[in-house]
Design an enzyme around this catalytic site. Sequence first.
Site, PDB file in Angstrom:
ATOM      1  N   LYS A  28     -11.075 -75.190 -43.767  1.00 23.25           N
ATOM      2  CA  LYS A  28     -11.855 -74.973 -45.235  1.00 23.25           C
ATOM      3  C   LYS A  28     -10.975 -74.330 -46.035  1.00 23.25           C
ATOM      4  O   LYS A  28     -10.860 -74.863 -47.428  1.00 23.25           O
ATOM      5  CB  LYS A  28     -13.052 -74.471 -44.799  1.00 23.25           C
ATOM      6  N   ARG A  98     -18.839 -68.429 -45.859  1.00 24.36           N
ATOM      7  CA  ARG A  98     -18.698 -69.509 -44.914  1.00 24.36           C
ATOM      8  C   ARG A  98     -17.568 -69.233 -43.981  1.00 24.36           C
ATOM      9  O   ARG A  98     -16.696 -68.664 -44.217  1.00 24.36           O
ATOM     10  CB  ARG A  98     -18.654 -70.670 -45.637  1.00 24.36           C
ATOM     11  N   GLY A 107     -21.021 -77.076 -38.482  1.00 23.73           N
ATOM     12  CA  GLY A 107     -22.414 -76.449 -37.949  1.00 23.73           C
ATOM     13  C   GLY A 107     -22.363 -75.657 -36.873  1.00 23.73           C
ATOM     14  O   GLY A 107     -23.512 -75.027 -36.823  1.00 23.73           O
ATOM     15  N   MET A 109     -20.713 -72.445 -36.489  1.00 29.68           N
ATOM     16  CA  MET A 109     -20.635 -71.183 -36.801  1.00 29.68           C
ATOM     17  C   MET A 109     -21.499 -70.896 -37.933  1.00 29.68           C
ATOM     18  O   MET A 109     -22.319 -71.817 -38.744  1.00 29.68           O
ATOM     19  CB  MET A 109     -19.328 -70.510 -37.168  1.00 29.68           C
ATOM     20  N   ARG A 340     -12.081 -82.084 -46.089  1.00 29.04           N
ATOM     21  CA  ARG A 340     -11.587 -82.033 -44.945  1.00 29.04           C
ATOM     22  C   ARG A 340     -11.249 -83.374 -44.322  1.00 29.04           C
ATOM     23  O   ARG A 340     -12.007 -84.355 -44.794  1.00 29.04           O
ATOM     24  CB  ARG A 340     -12.240 -81.079 -43.666  1.00 29.04           C
ATOM     25  N   HIS A 458     -26.879 -83.003 -39.397  1.00 25.59           N
ATOM     26  CA  HIS A 458     -25.996 -82.419 -38.154  1.00 25.59           C
ATOM     27  C   HIS A 458     -25.788 -83.410 -37.074  1.00 25.59           C
ATOM     28  O   HIS A 458     -24.905 -83.554 -36.624  1.00 25.59           O
ATOM     29  CB  HIS A 458     -26.826 -81.092 -37.762  1.00 25.59           C
ATOM     30  N   SER A 773       7.626 -89.147  -7.805  1.00 30.51           N
ATOM     31  CA  SER A 773       6.449 -89.112  -8.482  1.00 30.51           C
ATOM     32  C   SER A 773       5.823 -87.821  -8.383  1.00 30.51           C
ATOM     33  O   SER A 773       5.450 -87.594  -7.050  1.00 30.51           O
ATOM     34  CB  SER A 773       5.449 -90.286  -7.918  1.00 30.51           C
ATOM     35  N   CYS A 841       1.744 -89.242 -11.108  1.00 30.65           N
ATOM     36  CA  CYS A 841       0.579 -90.007 -10.848  1.00 30.65           C
ATOM     37  C   CYS A 841      -0.643 -89.333 -10.471  1.00 30.65           C
ATOM     38  O   CYS A 841      -1.647 -89.731  -9.985  1.00 30.65           O
ATOM     39  CB  CYS A 841       0.987 -90.966  -9.497  1.00 30.65           C
ATOM     40  N   TYR A 861       7.616 -92.589 -16.617  1.00 26.44           N
ATOM     41  CA  TYR A 861       6.516 -92.921 -16.758  1.00 26.44           C
ATOM     42  C   TYR A 861       5.212 -92.331 -16.404  1.00 26.44           C
ATOM     43  O   TYR A 861       5.605 -91.162 -15.800  1.00 26.44           O
ATOM     44  CB  TYR A 861       6.467 -94.529 -15.671  1.00 26.44           C
TER      45      TYR A 861
END
Length: 888
Positions: A28, A98, A107, A109, A340, A458, A773, A841, A861
Site C-alpha cells: 500500500k 492503515r 481485511g 489487519m 494494488r 470482504h 532421483s 520425485c 526434471y
Amino acid sequence: MAPIRRIYGFARGSSDGNKSMKELLGGKGAYLCEMARCGLNVPPGFTITTEVCEEFYANGGMLPEALKTEVKAAVAVVEADMGLKFGDVNTPLLVSVRSGAAVSMPGMMDTVLNLGLNDAIVEGFAAKYGARFAMDCYRRLMQMFGDVVLEIPHEAFEAKLAALKGRKGVQYDVQLDADDLRELIAAYKQVYAEHKQELPQDPWQQLYLGINAVFKSWNIPRAIKYREINKITGLKGTAVNVQTMVYGNMGESSGTGVCFTRNPANGASELFGEFLINAQGEDVVAGIRTPMPIKLMADVMPPIYAELVANTTMLEKHMKDMQDVEFTVQEGRLFMLQCRSGKRTGTAALRIALELQAEGIIDRDEAVLMVEPRHLDQLLHPQFESDKGYAKDVITRGLAASPGAAVGRLVFSAAEAEEWKARGERVILCRHETSPEDVGGMHAAEGIVTCRGGMTSHAAVVARGWGKPCVCGCEHLHIDLKTKLHGAEVRLREGDWVSLNGTSGEVINGAQPLKAPEVTGGDLGKLMAWVDKARRLRVLANVDTPEDAAIARANGAQGIGLCRTEHMFFSTHERIAAMRRMIAEEELASSHKLEALEALKAFQREDFEGIFKAMDGLPVTIRLLDPPLHEFLPQEGPAMAALCRQLAGELGASVERVEARLNGLREVNPMMGLRGCRLGIVHPEITDMQATAILEAATRVAAAGGHVHPHIMVPLVATTDEMDHQLHVIHAAAKRVAAATGEKVPYKVGTMIEVPRAALQAGPLAERADFFSFGTNDLTQMTYGISRDDAQAKFLTTYTHNGILQSDPFDTLDVVGVGEMVRIAVERGRAAKPDLELGICGEHGGDPNSIAFFNKVGLDYVSCSPLRVPIARLAAAQAAIKAAAKAK
C-alpha cells in the site's frame, strides 16, 4: 552506522518512495508513493516502514520513542500541504491509519479512520463542515477506535446503532440526522464506560495508539491464519500508512468506491466495481450496505467518472497489471486512496495475461509470470455438467462474486466449517455477511454464500483470491442461525447438500454433478505453449496405474518419474491376497515361494504393459518395492488372527508359527528398518521378480510396435555395495528375458537419493547409476531426524506458527539443509558422470517454490502427481524466466 529511516512521505507530484519498495513500505505504501509520483490526486501522508514493525516487536510491543518525534515532524509536513492543523479546533486535520504488508492481506489487519476528533474538536468540525457530517465522523471514530484499539466488542456498538435505527424507523445509517447521531455518540460513550474505557481526548495519543494497534494487528489470529493458509512467510511485518482523511460522507456530491481496471471474475476489459453515495470506504468493503455498480457513476457524476476512467487506465499501463483501486469523492473532487495488483480468479488471470500481451502492455514472459500456480489450479477444478440440468433446483440468485462450481453441506459459522472439514466433509459456508474473523472457515469451505454485500465485499475479494466460488447479496435469503436457511419457499438445514454456481450467481438445492476441466486448447493451451517454450525443466508424473498415466499424459507429462509398485498390490482383494501369501511363503521359507512370486509377477507385468502403452515413446521410471512387508498385513487384532489361520491352512503350517513369523515383521522404527533395497538384498527373489516383470512387459509392448523406455529405480540406497548387489540381480534378470524372448530392450538403472549418506557418496554411486532421483520426502525426514507423520501431528504447526521454521519442510523444500544435500549430490554426481540424469520425485516436485530451487541447482526434471503437472510446468517456466532475468 547510519540512523534508520522510519518514515517516507508522499503528496501529489512527489514522494520519497516508489513501487519497487514493497518490502520496506508494504504494498500500500509503495503504491501510494508511486501514484503520487504519477501526479494523481493522492491525499498527502506518510508511511512508517515494516522495519519499525520489527522494532515494535523487538521492543516488547511498544513504539520506539524516537518514532513519536518523527511522526510529529511528518504530520507537520502534511499540515503545511493541507493548510490544516492536527488537533486544532478551528481548522482540524483528521487522518486515517492503515496497515499494508509487502504481500496483500485484504481485511486481515486493522484500520482506524477519522483520528484527531474529540468532544471539543468535533464542534469546530461541525461549524466548518456541518453538524450531521461531523457527528457521523465522530461516531465512526468512536466505534473503530473502541473496537480496534481498545478491543471493545464490535457487537456492543452495533447493538446501539441497530436499536437507534429501530426507534427512528430507518433502515440505513445515512437516514439518521445530526441529532440522532449525537444520541448515538452518547450511547457509544456508555459502551466505553461499561467496558471501563474512554476515548482519549488528546489527538496525538489517539494517533500513537492507532499506530500501535495496526502494528499489533500483524499478529492477531485472523492475520496469522491468513498467512498460514496462503503460505506467506519471511516478511518483516506490516507498514503503517498515515494519510489525510478525505470524506465520502459529506452529502450527495460525495461518495466512495472500489474498482478494478478489469473484471476480476472473468477478466473482461471493463471498469468493474461499486460505489456508494454519502459513505466512507469501510461501508463498501464491509458489505453492510449493498452498493451500486460503478458504471452508474457515469450517470450520477459524469465528470468524476471520466476522470476515474482516465486515472485507472493510466495506472494499469504504468503498473503493467490489472489494478484494484480505492477512491473517494469529496464534494465533487476525486481522490485516489490506494491501488494494488488486483486479486483475480484463475479464469480472469488467464484472460488478463493474454489480453495485456496482445495489447502490447506486457510480453510473453511477463504474461507467463502473471498467471500464478494457484490460478492454474483453479482452472483445473471441475465445473457443473449442465447448467440447464439443475434449473428446477435453483433456490435463489445473487451476485456472481467469484466463479466456479462448489458442492457441499450447509454450515452457518466459520467454526463449524473448519470442524466439518477436519472430519472430511465438504461444506458450503452461509453467512449474513463475512468478516475477516471468518477467514479460517472461508478457506475450509468449498464455496461461500452471503445475504448481504456486493462484488467488492470482504467475502467476494477473499473468495476470488482463493478461487472459491462465491455468491453474494442474496437478499431473498433468510437465515435462522439456529435452524435453517429459507430461499424461494425452500427450507434447508445445517448439513443439507447445496451447490453454488459462482459464475452465474445461483444457489442450487442438492449435490449437482460435476465434470472434469479441459487442459488443452483455447486460451489455456495458448498460455501453456508459451510456458513450455520458456521452461528448461522437464515435467514428469508420479503414476501407479495405466488410468493415471493417461491423465498425466493428457496434462502434458513428459514421462513417468515414479511408479510405486507397492500400490498395485492394494487395488484388488485378489492382489493383496497374493501378496500376503508371498510374504508368508518367504517368511516360512516355503518350497512354493517361487509359485507365489510368479503369481505376483503376472499382476505386475499386466500393469506395466498398460503403463508402457499409455506413455508410448516416453520414459517410465519404476521404483522397486520400497515399504516394509508388514505394511501389507492387517493391524494386530481379529483381522490379523483370521489371516494367520487362513495362511496356516493353505501352507500346512501351525497357526502359532505363522503368527510368530508375520508378527515378527513389525519394527520399532519401520522408516529406517527392512525396506527399500535392504528388502531386495534380504529377499533378492523379490527384486528379480519385479525386474523380470518390467522387462517382459517392455519386450511385449515393443514387439507389438510400441516405443518403451523402462527405467528401473532402486530405493533407499546408502552404499555402493547395496547398489552393486541390486544391479547384479537386475542385469541377470534382463539377460534371462532377452534370452527367452530373443529381444533385447534397452533399459536404465538408477537410484533414489533419499539417505544423507547417498548424497555424500554421490560420486561413487554415479559411477554405477544411469540416473539419480531425489526422494525428498525421506531425505527431509533423514536430514532432520524426524518422522513426518509424528512431526506434523505433534510440533511442526507450533514451529511454523512461532517462526522457528518458515514453512513445513514437507510442503516446501528446506533449501538451507535438505537443499544442501541435493546440491552436494548434484555436484559430486555430475563430477563423476557429466551426463548423469537428475530428477526429483518427492512431493516437492509439485511445489512452485521448491521447483525454483531444482531449476537453480540444475536438475533435469521434476515429477509430481498427474493433476499437478500443469502447475509444475508453469512453475518451471517461471523459475527459468526469473533466473534468466537475474543473470542479465
